[in-house]
Design a protein around this motif. Structure first.
Motif, PDB file in Angstrom:
ATOM      1  N   GLY A  39       0.824  -1.242  -0.075  1.00  0.00           N
ATOM      2  CA  GLY A  39       0.073  -0.035   0.018  1.00  0.00           C
ATOM      3  C   GLY A  39       0.859   1.102   0.027  1.00  0.00           C
ATOM      4  O   GLY A  39       0.086   2.464  -0.131  1.00  0.00           O
ATOM      5  N   LYS A  40       2.243   1.169   0.155  1.00  0.00           N
ATOM      6  CA  LYS A  40       3.021   2.350  -0.099  1.00  0.00           C
ATOM      7  C   LYS A  40       3.776   2.486  -1.161  1.00  0.00           C
ATOM      8  O   LYS A  40       4.015   1.246  -1.868  1.00  0.00           O
ATOM      9  N   THR A  41       3.639   3.516  -1.916  1.00  0.00           N
ATOM     10  CA  THR A  41       3.966   3.815  -3.241  1.00  0.00           C
ATOM     11  C   THR A  41       5.168   4.604  -3.309  1.00  0.00           C
ATOM     12  O   THR A  41       5.373   5.803  -2.590  1.00  0.00           O
ATOM     13  N   ALA A  42       6.124   4.609  -4.354  1.00  0.00           N
ATOM     14  CA  ALA A  42       7.288   5.378  -4.512  1.00  0.00           C
ATOM     15  C   ALA A  42       7.631   5.548  -5.905  1.00  0.00           C
ATOM     16  O   ALA A  42       7.244   4.806  -6.611  1.00  0.00           O
ATOM     17  N   ASP A  52      12.926   3.370   1.011  1.00  0.00           N
ATOM     18  CA  ASP A  52      11.928   3.596   2.041  1.00  0.00           C
ATOM     19  C   ASP A  52      11.021   2.382   2.095  1.00  0.00           C
ATOM     20  O   ASP A  52      10.287   2.103   3.105  1.00  0.00           O
ATOM     21  N   LEU A  53      10.696   1.781   1.006  1.00  0.00           N
ATOM     22  CA  LEU A  53       9.918   0.573   0.873  1.00  0.00           C
ATOM     23  C   LEU A  53      10.352  -0.541   1.373  1.00  0.00           C
ATOM     24  O   LEU A  53       9.725  -1.566   1.832  1.00  0.00           O
ATOM     25  N   GLU A  60       6.321  -9.219  -2.472  1.00  0.00           N
ATOM     26  CA  GLU A  60       5.539  -8.824  -3.736  1.00  0.00           C
ATOM     27  C   GLU A  60       5.721  -7.387  -3.771  1.00  0.00           C
ATOM     28  O   GLU A  60       5.043  -6.715  -2.938  1.00  0.00           O
ATOM     29  N   VAL A  61       5.516  -6.944  -5.113  1.00  0.00           N
ATOM     30  CA  VAL A  61       5.449  -5.440  -5.257  1.00  0.00           C
ATOM     31  C   VAL A  61       4.769  -5.247  -6.625  1.00  0.00           C
ATOM     32  O   VAL A  61       4.511  -6.222  -7.495  1.00  0.00           O
TER      33      VAL A  61
END
Length: 93
Positions: A39-42, A52-53, A60-61
């Motif tokens: 749920g965190k996007t870069a 930071d991810l 899994e990305v």
């Protein structure tokens, strides 16, 4: 926009060296490139955002690519993330 969920196969994941290579590859394309985990996007062209991810081998990305060269960008970046043969040399002092 192209989206692809994949499992990172890079040994030790996207640690500093692999992240730098990923950003260099991503920056060579005009397309907008995003990487998402839990749920965190870069921004795929920003080394610190990707670090930071904390992407590890086996995570899994989602790779998202949008722009005029999106097909080529997706192919190259997906190939890089799935490359289990990419080794980081160990340096001795």
């Amino acid at each position: 926009m192209l989206m692809k969920k994949l499992t990172v196969q890079l040994p030790r994941g996207l640690q500093a060296r692999h992240t730098a290579i990923f950003v260099r590859k991503a920056s060579s394309f005009k397309s907008e490139i995003m990487l998402s985990k839990n749920g965190k996007t870069a921004n795929g062209k920003d080394l610190m955002e990707i670090m930071d991810l904390v992407i590890k081998e086996g995570d899994e990305v989602t790779l998202m690519v949008n722009g005029g060269d999106e097909w080529e960008a997706k192919r190259i970046l997906e190939e890089f993330l799935l490359n289990s043969n990419s080794q980081t040399p160990m340096h001795r002092s």
